[in-house]
Scaffold this motif. Structure first.
Motif, PDB file in Angstrom:
ATOM      1  N   LEU A  97       0.939  -1.142   0.045  1.00 24.86           N
ATOM      2  CA  LEU A  97       0.006   0.050   0.156  1.00 24.86           C
ATOM      3  C   LEU A  97       0.916   1.298  -0.044  1.00 24.86           C
ATOM      4  O   LEU A  97       0.693   2.380  -0.712  1.00 24.86           O
ATOM      5  CB  LEU A  97      -1.068   0.071   1.410  1.00 24.86           C
ATOM      6  CG  LEU A  97      -1.834   1.205   1.327  1.00 24.86           C
ATOM      7  CD1 LEU A  97      -3.078   1.126   0.319  1.00 24.86           C
ATOM      8  CD2 LEU A  97      -2.581   1.299   2.521  1.00 24.86           C
ATOM      9  N   ARG A  98       1.961   1.065   0.687  1.00 27.82           N
ATOM     10  CA  ARG A  98       2.886   2.251   0.857  1.00 27.82           C
ATOM     11  C   ARG A  98       3.500   2.800  -0.457  1.00 27.82           C
ATOM     12  O   ARG A  98       3.679   3.685  -1.063  1.00 27.82           O
ATOM     13  CB  ARG A  98       3.916   2.081   1.894  1.00 27.82           C
ATOM     14  CG  ARG A  98       4.175   3.139   2.998  1.00 27.82           C
ATOM     15  CD  ARG A  98       5.076   3.097   3.978  1.00 27.82           C
ATOM     16  NE  ARG A  98       5.894   1.845   3.961  1.00 27.82           N
ATOM     17  CZ  ARG A  98       5.858   0.749   4.917  1.00 27.82           C
ATOM     18  NH1 ARG A  98       5.025   1.092   5.848  1.00 27.82           N
ATOM     19  NH2 ARG A  98       6.377  -0.302   4.915  1.00 27.82           N
ATOM     20  N   HIS A  99       3.971   1.440  -1.085  1.00 29.82           N
ATOM     21  CA  HIS A  99       4.459   1.436  -2.203  1.00 29.82           C
ATOM     22  C   HIS A  99       3.458   2.047  -3.463  1.00 29.82           C
ATOM     23  O   HIS A  99       3.926   2.894  -4.237  1.00 29.82           O
ATOM     24  CB  HIS A  99       5.099   0.243  -2.859  1.00 29.82           C
ATOM     25  CG  HIS A  99       5.834   0.403  -4.032  1.00 29.82           C
ATOM     26  ND1 HIS A  99       7.149   1.107  -3.990  1.00 29.82           N
ATOM     27  CD2 HIS A  99       5.521  -0.105  -5.202  1.00 29.82           C
ATOM     28  CE1 HIS A  99       7.418   0.910  -5.368  1.00 29.82           C
ATOM     29  NE2 HIS A  99       6.463   0.197  -6.074  1.00 29.82           N
ATOM     30  N   THR A 115      -6.745   9.128  -4.114  1.00 27.42           N
ATOM     31  CA  THR A 115      -7.249   8.310  -3.013  1.00 27.42           C
ATOM     32  C   THR A 115      -7.043   6.717  -3.193  1.00 27.42           C
ATOM     33  O   THR A 115      -7.280   6.434  -4.019  1.00 27.42           O
ATOM     34  CB  THR A 115      -8.742   8.599  -2.515  1.00 27.42           C
ATOM     35  OG1 THR A 115      -9.132  10.068  -2.982  1.00 27.42           O
ATOM     36  CG2 THR A 115      -9.041   8.048  -1.355  1.00 27.42           C
ATOM     37  N   ILE A 116      -6.239   6.355  -2.154  1.00 29.76           N
ATOM     38  CA  ILE A 116      -6.020   4.835  -2.340  1.00 29.76           C
ATOM     39  C   ILE A 116      -6.326   4.401  -0.740  1.00 29.76           C
ATOM     40  O   ILE A 116      -5.495   4.552   0.158  1.00 29.76           O
ATOM     41  CB  ILE A 116      -4.514   4.722  -2.639  1.00 29.76           C
ATOM     42  CG1 ILE A 116      -4.121   5.311  -3.917  1.00 29.76           C
ATOM     43  CG2 ILE A 116      -4.410   3.049  -2.844  1.00 29.76           C
ATOM     44  CD1 ILE A 116      -2.713   5.119  -4.317  1.00 29.76           C
ATOM     45  N   PRO A 117      -7.611   4.114  -0.453  1.00 27.47           N
ATOM     46  CA  PRO A 117      -7.950   3.668   0.920  1.00 27.47           C
ATOM     47  C   PRO A 117      -7.132   2.607   1.606  1.00 27.47           C
ATOM     48  O   PRO A 117      -6.213   2.737   2.550  1.00 27.47           O
ATOM     49  CB  PRO A 117      -9.564   3.562   1.064  1.00 27.47           C
ATOM     50  CG  PRO A 117     -10.151   3.886  -0.510  1.00 27.47           C
ATOM     51  CD  PRO A 117      -8.698   3.743  -1.383  1.00 27.47           C
ATOM     52  N   ASP A 118      -7.141   1.451   0.977  1.00 25.28           N
ATOM     53  CA  ASP A 118      -6.355   0.310   1.320  1.00 25.28           C
ATOM     54  C   ASP A 118      -6.606  -0.612   0.310  1.00 25.28           C
ATOM     55  O   ASP A 118      -7.409  -0.786  -0.585  1.00 25.28           O
ATOM     56  CB  ASP A 118      -7.081  -0.300   2.935  1.00 25.28           C
ATOM     57  CG  ASP A 118      -5.965  -0.671   3.870  1.00 25.28           C
ATOM     58  OD1 ASP A 118      -5.101  -1.500   3.283  1.00 25.28           O
ATOM     59  OD2 ASP A 118      -6.152  -0.520   4.889  1.00 25.28           O
ATOM     60  N   PHE A 119      -5.768  -1.738   0.655  1.00 28.12           N
ATOM     61  CA  PHE A 119      -5.873  -3.100  -0.040  1.00 28.12           C
ATOM     62  C   PHE A 119      -7.039  -4.044   0.800  1.00 28.12           C
ATOM     63  O   PHE A 119      -7.137  -3.843   1.986  1.00 28.12           O
ATOM     64  CB  PHE A 119      -4.708  -3.911  -0.035  1.00 28.12           C
ATOM     65  CG  PHE A 119      -3.866  -3.658  -0.950  1.00 28.12           C
ATOM     66  CD1 PHE A 119      -3.892  -4.260  -2.388  1.00 28.12           C
ATOM     67  CD2 PHE A 119      -2.501  -2.668  -0.785  1.00 28.12           C
ATOM     68  CE1 PHE A 119      -3.163  -4.058  -3.545  1.00 28.12           C
ATOM     69  CE2 PHE A 119      -1.872  -2.603  -2.051  1.00 28.12           C
ATOM     70  CZ  PHE A 119      -2.123  -3.163  -3.308  1.00 28.12           C
ATOM     71  N   LEU A 120      -7.943  -4.599   0.217  1.00 30.70           N
ATOM     72  CA  LEU A 120      -8.947  -5.363   0.649  1.00 30.70           C
ATOM     73  C   LEU A 120      -8.739  -6.612   0.012  1.00 30.70           C
ATOM     74  O   LEU A 120      -8.487  -6.828  -1.140  1.00 30.70           O
ATOM     75  CB  LEU A 120     -10.425  -4.542   0.213  1.00 30.70           C
ATOM     76  CG  LEU A 120     -10.389  -3.342   0.527  1.00 30.70           C
ATOM     77  CD1 LEU A 120     -11.828  -2.689   0.189  1.00 30.70           C
ATOM     78  CD2 LEU A 120     -10.340  -3.051   2.274  1.00 30.70           C
ATOM     79  N   GLU A 121      -9.579  -7.576   0.779  1.00 32.73           N
ATOM     80  CA  GLU A 121      -9.520  -9.056   0.330  1.00 32.73           C
ATOM     81  C   GLU A 121     -10.853  -9.098  -0.151  1.00 32.73           C
ATOM     82  O   GLU A 121     -11.864  -9.289   0.277  1.00 32.73           O
ATOM     83  CB  GLU A 121      -9.515  -9.922   1.485  1.00 32.73           C
ATOM     84  CG  GLU A 121      -7.924  -9.913   2.193  1.00 32.73           C
ATOM     85  CD  GLU A 121      -7.756 -11.069   3.247  1.00 32.73           C
ATOM     86  OE1 GLU A 121      -8.694 -11.792   3.331  1.00 32.73           O
ATOM     87  OE2 GLU A 121      -6.716 -11.372   3.764  1.00 32.73           O
ATOM     88  N   PRO A 122     -10.892  -9.147  -1.722  1.00 35.89           N
ATOM     89  CA  PRO A 122     -12.238  -9.344  -2.418  1.00 35.89           C
ATOM     90  C   PRO A 122     -12.783 -10.802  -2.234  1.00 35.89           C
ATOM     91  O   PRO A 122     -14.025 -10.954  -2.194  1.00 35.89           O
ATOM     92  CB  PRO A 122     -11.870  -8.960  -3.708  1.00 35.89           C
ATOM     93  CG  PRO A 122     -10.574  -9.264  -3.966  1.00 35.89           C
ATOM     94  CD  PRO A 122      -9.768  -9.400  -2.561  1.00 35.89           C
ATOM     95  N   THR A 129      -7.189  -6.560  -3.306  1.00 38.13           N
ATOM     96  CA  THR A 129      -7.320  -5.547  -4.223  1.00 38.13           C
ATOM     97  C   THR A 129      -7.158  -4.001  -3.776  1.00 38.13           C
ATOM     98  O   THR A 129      -7.877  -3.756  -2.643  1.00 38.13           O
ATOM     99  CB  THR A 129      -8.810  -5.817  -4.968  1.00 38.13           C
ATOM    100  OG1 THR A 129      -8.796  -6.994  -5.668  1.00 38.13           O
ATOM    101  CG2 THR A 129      -9.184  -4.555  -5.842  1.00 38.13           C
ATOM    102  N   ALA A 130      -6.519  -3.200  -4.452  1.00 32.47           N
ATOM    103  CA  ALA A 130      -6.552  -1.654  -4.186  1.00 32.47           C
ATOM    104  C   ALA A 130      -7.287  -1.075  -5.117  1.00 32.47           C
ATOM    105  O   ALA A 130      -7.294  -1.186  -6.297  1.00 32.47           O
ATOM    106  CB  ALA A 130      -5.179  -1.065  -3.956  1.00 32.47           C
TER     107      ALA A 130
END
Lengths: 279, 173
Positions: A97-99, A115-122, A129-130
């Motif tokens: 996410l930082r990268h 805006t990039i809220p977070d990586f989520l597990e779909p 997925t981000a």
């Protein structure tokens, strides 16, 4: 086809998932408003009953004080405006996410308000997925970056089956040319898959024809079994059109833009970045 | 709702929106309707979140709500007709490989009756144990097994028929 083949097919269904068309935070805000309105309505109703009850008690000779306690207004603490608690995810995902936050402005220099809220597990462990949202010269833009571990890739369509055998290609209306689906071998033994995405009208749904090309996806099938996918499509979710005031002359929200937000080269740069990995 | 509950609900909604939309899509076969169903289910879930979230994992409860929303939608023929009329919104091409097993199964799934489809989707696509499917469908484990078996039967027939329809078209090329 026997039951086992059916079950395996159902377990490994490969879906071309479009970006999420709503913002879960906005749904929570709407739900909160509805709950508050409901409570307010109930409060007003109880207050009315209490007033009527007191009047009846008074007219009846004052047999004692009313015992109805009324909450005159909505109760409960206001929702957290922060509301941005991070999901408990492993350090590899946090590093990705930082990268991602670092590279998106470099890869898409014209992007503003990113805006990039977070990586989520779909769909369970092994797939994250981000969703990246921003605006550029054309309008609001969004794309998904999906990183899949070797375990998470098990249910995916295998690379040799992607693109079909060329006997029944999907063609673009008017031109008759097949939608692009190209596998590009890389020097390190990995394969880069570039696929055009077409849009179909309802009438075309049972045919192999698309109205036009509306996006492009790139997937990097790595030698270690992991995959990274990103797609650039013309569609614009309504909440994003709302956020950036992307409207038609009649005031309705525009749900598509003239071109996808990322070029093929930008997509390839993203998906081949070795920092995006769940190895 | 208390601040902590609100934050945990938002976390849940952000984390599960995509997987729930995928389940909803497998049930209804329409991405737009799937998103509507997930949003409706999340709004319903929000009302009871403090109580439900303290009891343990909420996933199965969310699936129950989502299923109810979809079955309710099935009972409103006027709304379904409305959404199918007029100009249909553009959809991303999901027919990249029309001969692929996934495409064939998705088309065939639409022919399975709603409750059987729900059992098939939860049991075989979401890979849930029979007990969890029974909780989500609010029925006995035996009913899940019979509904899933019947659903598979209908699915197999639909796949076989569609394959037979596709073969002559392939041969003529």
């Amino acid at each position: 086809m026997d039951d086992k083949q059916l079950m395996n097919g159902l377990h490994g269904l490969a879906l071309a998932e479009p970006p999420l068309g709503f913002d879960p935070d906005e749904v929570a805000t709407t739900a909160d408003k509805k709950v508050r309105n409901r409570r307010a309505t109930i409060g007003v109703g109880l207050a009315t009953l209490a007033v009527l009850g007191s009047a009846v008690t008074f007219l009846g000779g004052g047999t004692g004080p009313s015992t109805v306690e009324v909450a005159a207004g909505p109760s409960g603490a206001p929702p957290s405006k922060e509301g941005k608690a991070q999901p408990p995810i492993d350090p590899k995902v946090t590093a990705m996410l930082r990268h991602l936050r670092k590279v998106v402005p470099a890869i898409v220099p014209e992007a503003k308000d990113i805006t990039i809220p977070d990586f989520l597990e779909p769909s369970g462990p092994g797939v994250v997925t981000a969703t990246v949202e921003f605006r550029d010269r054309v309008g609001p833009a969004t794309f998904n970056l999906t990183v899949t571990s070797a375990e998470g890739s098990v249910g995916m369509k295998s690379l040799d089956k992607v693109c079909g055998d060329g006997t029944n290609p999907v063609t673009v209306k008017g031109t008759g040319r097949p939608l692009r689906c190209e596998k590009i071998a890389q020097p390190d033994g990995s394969t880069l898959l570039v696929q055009e995405i077409g849009v179909q009208s309802k009438a075309q749904m049972s045919t192999n024809e698309v109205e036009r090309v509306a996006g492009i996806h790139a997937t990097h099938y790595r030698a270690d079994g992991t995959t990274v996918n990103a797609g650039s499509e013309e569609s614009v979710p309504e909440y994003l059109a709302d956020r950036f005031g992307y409207k038609n002359p009649d005031g309705t929200f525009k749900t598509s833009r003239p071109s996808g937000p990322l070029t093929e080269q930008q997509l390839i740069t993203l998906v081949t970045d070795p920092a995006f990995t769940l190895k | 709702m208390r601040t902590g509950d609100d934050a945990s609900f938002r976390e849940f909604a952000r984390g599960k929106a995509l997987s729930q939309r995928r389940t909803a899509y497998l049930l209804c076969g329409d991405w737009h309707l799937a998103e509507d169903l997930v949003q409706t289910a999340l709004i319903k879930l929000y009302r009871v979140w403090p109580k439900v979230s303290r009891k343990g994992p909420v996933d199965n409860y969310m699936r129950q709500v989502l299923l109810r929303c979809w079955l309710d939608e099935q009972r409103r023929p006027w709304r379904r007709k409305e959404s199918r009329d007029g100009v249909v919104p553009e959809q991303p091409g999901t027919h990249i490989d029309p001969m692929g097993i996934s495409d064939l199964l998705l088309l065939a799934l639409a022919e399975v009756p709603p409750k059987q489809r729900a059992a098939v989707v939860l049991r075989y696509c979401a890979d849930l144990p029979v007990a969890e499917v029974a909780t989500a469908l609010r029925c006995s484990e035996g009913t899940v097994k019979s509904q899933a078996a019947r659903g598979l039967e209908v699915l197999r027939a639909a796949v076989t028929r569609r394959e037979a329809e596709l073969l002559p078209a392939e041969r003529s090329r």
